[in-house]
Design an enzyme around this catalytic site. Structure first.
Site, PDB file in Angstrom:
ATOM      1  CD  GLU A  33     -98.362  24.910  54.505  1.00 44.49           C
ATOM      2  OE1 GLU A  33     -97.525  24.958  53.418  1.00 44.49           O
ATOM      3  OE2 GLU A  33     -98.043  25.304  55.680  1.00 44.49           O
ATOM      4  N   GLY A  39     -96.830  20.122  56.642  1.00 41.54           N
ATOM      5  CA  GLY A  39     -95.452  20.586  56.587  1.00 41.54           C
ATOM      6  C   GLY A  39     -94.654  19.791  56.244  1.00 41.54           C
ATOM      7  CB  CYS A  41     -93.449  16.466  60.191  1.00 39.89           C
ATOM      8  SG  CYS A  41     -93.535  15.092  61.090  1.00 39.89           S
ATOM      9  CD  GLU A 201     -70.847  13.739  61.498  1.00 39.14           C
ATOM     10  OE1 GLU A 201     -70.354  15.082  61.804  1.00 39.14           O
ATOM     11  OE2 GLU A 201     -71.698  13.715  61.002  1.00 39.14           O
ATOM     12  CG  HIS A 437     -90.731 -13.032  80.558  1.00 38.61           C
ATOM     13  ND1 HIS A 437     -89.439 -12.808  80.262  1.00 38.61           N
ATOM     14  CD2 HIS A 437     -90.908 -14.368  80.383  1.00 38.61           C
ATOM     15  CE1 HIS A 437     -88.893 -13.689  79.766  1.00 38.61           C
ATOM     16  NE2 HIS A 437     -89.751 -14.922  79.738  1.00 38.61           N
TER      17      HIS A 437
END
Length: 458
Positions: A33, A39, A41, A201, A437
């Site tokens: 590394e 990394g 992330c 976009e 619930h």
């Protein structure tokens, strides 16, 4: 020359998972590394961005506290602490990966790794170079921010997501080019902290890979937050004018003080020995089979460098598949038709499987159910009523084809659907599975009931 059973090049969520799994299978392992374990992330992506987004969520909660009967008359935002919290969390997680390497007896080699030949990895360190031998090599070098000609980031006015994570103050007006996950997450974040935000976009909708109903709902919510959205618009280039930046569109321009370029990623595949060792690539992405094996039988590639989908959980799954294949554990081949995608703006977006449009295009006759969160007791109780669950079934056999969720905790709820699809669950089994619930997960049961014309609460 020191010899290993497996050398992993790159320490992200693919690389470090591969190293740990190989060590668990009694292999002698090294991981190379050049920067930080974890990394992109862990250090610059998934984890620190979610930390910032939580800060934004807390700020919005404070601003809207009156509706919960709590009147907060005075508060201040300490931007330095906002950024520091994110960086501290990333550093803490990095130390956790270091601990895991020690725990599993994985050798960590600091430096830039390059494949010399199919059994040798050269590592360039600060003041030296050293070669290491391996029976198998796993490439896990990831990807980095991409940009188009005319919009090269400078780290100051024109930035990438890495620059945005350590920005010194909220911009007055930020233009975000690209409305994928990174773009909309930062749009929500900067909007929450008072920046004027414009999204540009090129495709017809924000989050263009999501089901159209989800994209339109997020667009509605963002516009209600005063986020400006320009779709079906292309950027010609970006130019500077003093302290301002001009985003030049096809027929107009936008002036702002910051531009975030979020138009995708490119493979970190340069200068790692691919070409000299005849390792096949496609537009920079390393080509592999379903076990992540390259055309060189003892060299594997995993994670972002091996191509889409560029997701941390995909990299980790590919890592385990590759290592178990190397170790003759007969793993299942990688499949990409049941991988959840998650976007952590507010409200969250999560999906898995086919969109309604894709299902119809594939020839399915579909049953579609939809349940709005505003009709759900738990959502009303917690004050998070934006969004819905949309679920898609094959009409003939009841097969669960896909599910698309926008709303609170969507990224957690989607795992139920991923597991259900893996088990080939039908609508009968979902509707007969009693959901607790009050919960948000009831919306999945209710949406299924709606697909069958049996919904109770709408």
């Amino acid at each position: 020359m020191k010899k290993y059973d497996i050398i992993v090049i790159g320490g992200g969520p693919g690389g470090y998972v591969a190293a740990i799994r190989a060590a668990q299978l009694n292999k002698k392992v090294a991981i190379v590394e050049s920067s930080h374990l974890g990394g992109i992330c862990l250090n610059w992506g998934c984890i620190p961005t979610k930390s910032l987004l939580k800060n934004a969520e807390v700020l919005e909660l404070i601003q809207n506290s009156k509706k919960y009967g709590i009147d907060i008359k005075d508060y201040t935002v300490n931007w330095d602490k906002v950024i520091k919290r994110s960086r501290d969390i990333a550093n803490r997680m990095g130390k956790g990966i270091q601990y895991l390497m020690k725990k599993n007896n994985v050798d960590v080699i600091d430096g830039f790794g390059k494949i010399v030949d199919n059994h040798t990895v050269g590592v360039k360190k600060k003041s030296s170079k050293e070669n290491y031998s391996a029976d198998h090599i796993i490439i896990s070098t990831g990807a980095s921010a991409n940009y188009f000609p005319g919009m090269k980031p400078d780290g100051d006015n024109i930035i990438t997501y890495k620059d945005a994570l350590v920005i010194k103050s909220p911009p007055k007006h930020i233009v975000i080019i690209g409305a994928g996950a990174i773009g909309v997450e930062f749009a929500y974040f900067f909007n929450a902290f008072g920046s004027k935000v414009t999204i540009v976009e090129a495709q017809d909708n924000i989050l263009p890979n999501e089901d159209i109903d989800v994209s339109k709902e997020l667009e509605r919510i963002f516009k209600s937050k005063k986020i400006n959205i320009l779709t079906n618009v292309k950027v010609k280039n970006i130019t500077k004018s003093g302290k301002l930046v001009n985003v030049n569109l096809e027929d107009s321009k936008i002036s702002c003080d910051k531009v975030l370029v979020a138009v995708g990623v490119k493979a970190n595949s340069s200068n790692i020995g691919l070409k000299s060792n005849n390792i096949k690539t496609d537009k920079g992405w390393v080509t592999t089979n379903e076990f992540m094996q390259t055309n060189i039988k003892n060299i594997f590639a995993i994670g972002d460098v091996a191509g889409a989908p560029w997701l941390a959980h995909v990299a980790s799954a590919e890592a385990i598949t590759a290592v178990e294949y190397i170790c003759n554990k007969n793993p299942k081949p990688m499949k990409y038709d049941n991988i959840p995608g998650c976007t952590y703006c507010h409200p969250e977006v999560a999906s898995v499987g086919l969109t309604e449009k894709d299902a119809i295009m594939k020839g399915y006759k579909v049953k579609v159910g939809k349940f709005p969160l505003r009709a759900l007791g738990k959502a009303v109780a917690i004050g998070q009523t934006d969004g819905f669950v949309k679920i898609i079934f094959d009409d003939k056999y009841g097969e669960l084809l896909g599910c698309h969720i926008i709303g609170a905790n969507a990224t957690d709820l989607i795992s139920e659907i991923s597991l259900a699809r893996d088990l080939e669950t039908t609508y009968h089994e979902i509707i007969n599975s009693i959901h607790p619930h009050p919960t948000l997960s009831e919306a999945i049961m209710e949406a299924t009931a709606d697909a069958l014309g049996e919904a109770i609460h709408i």
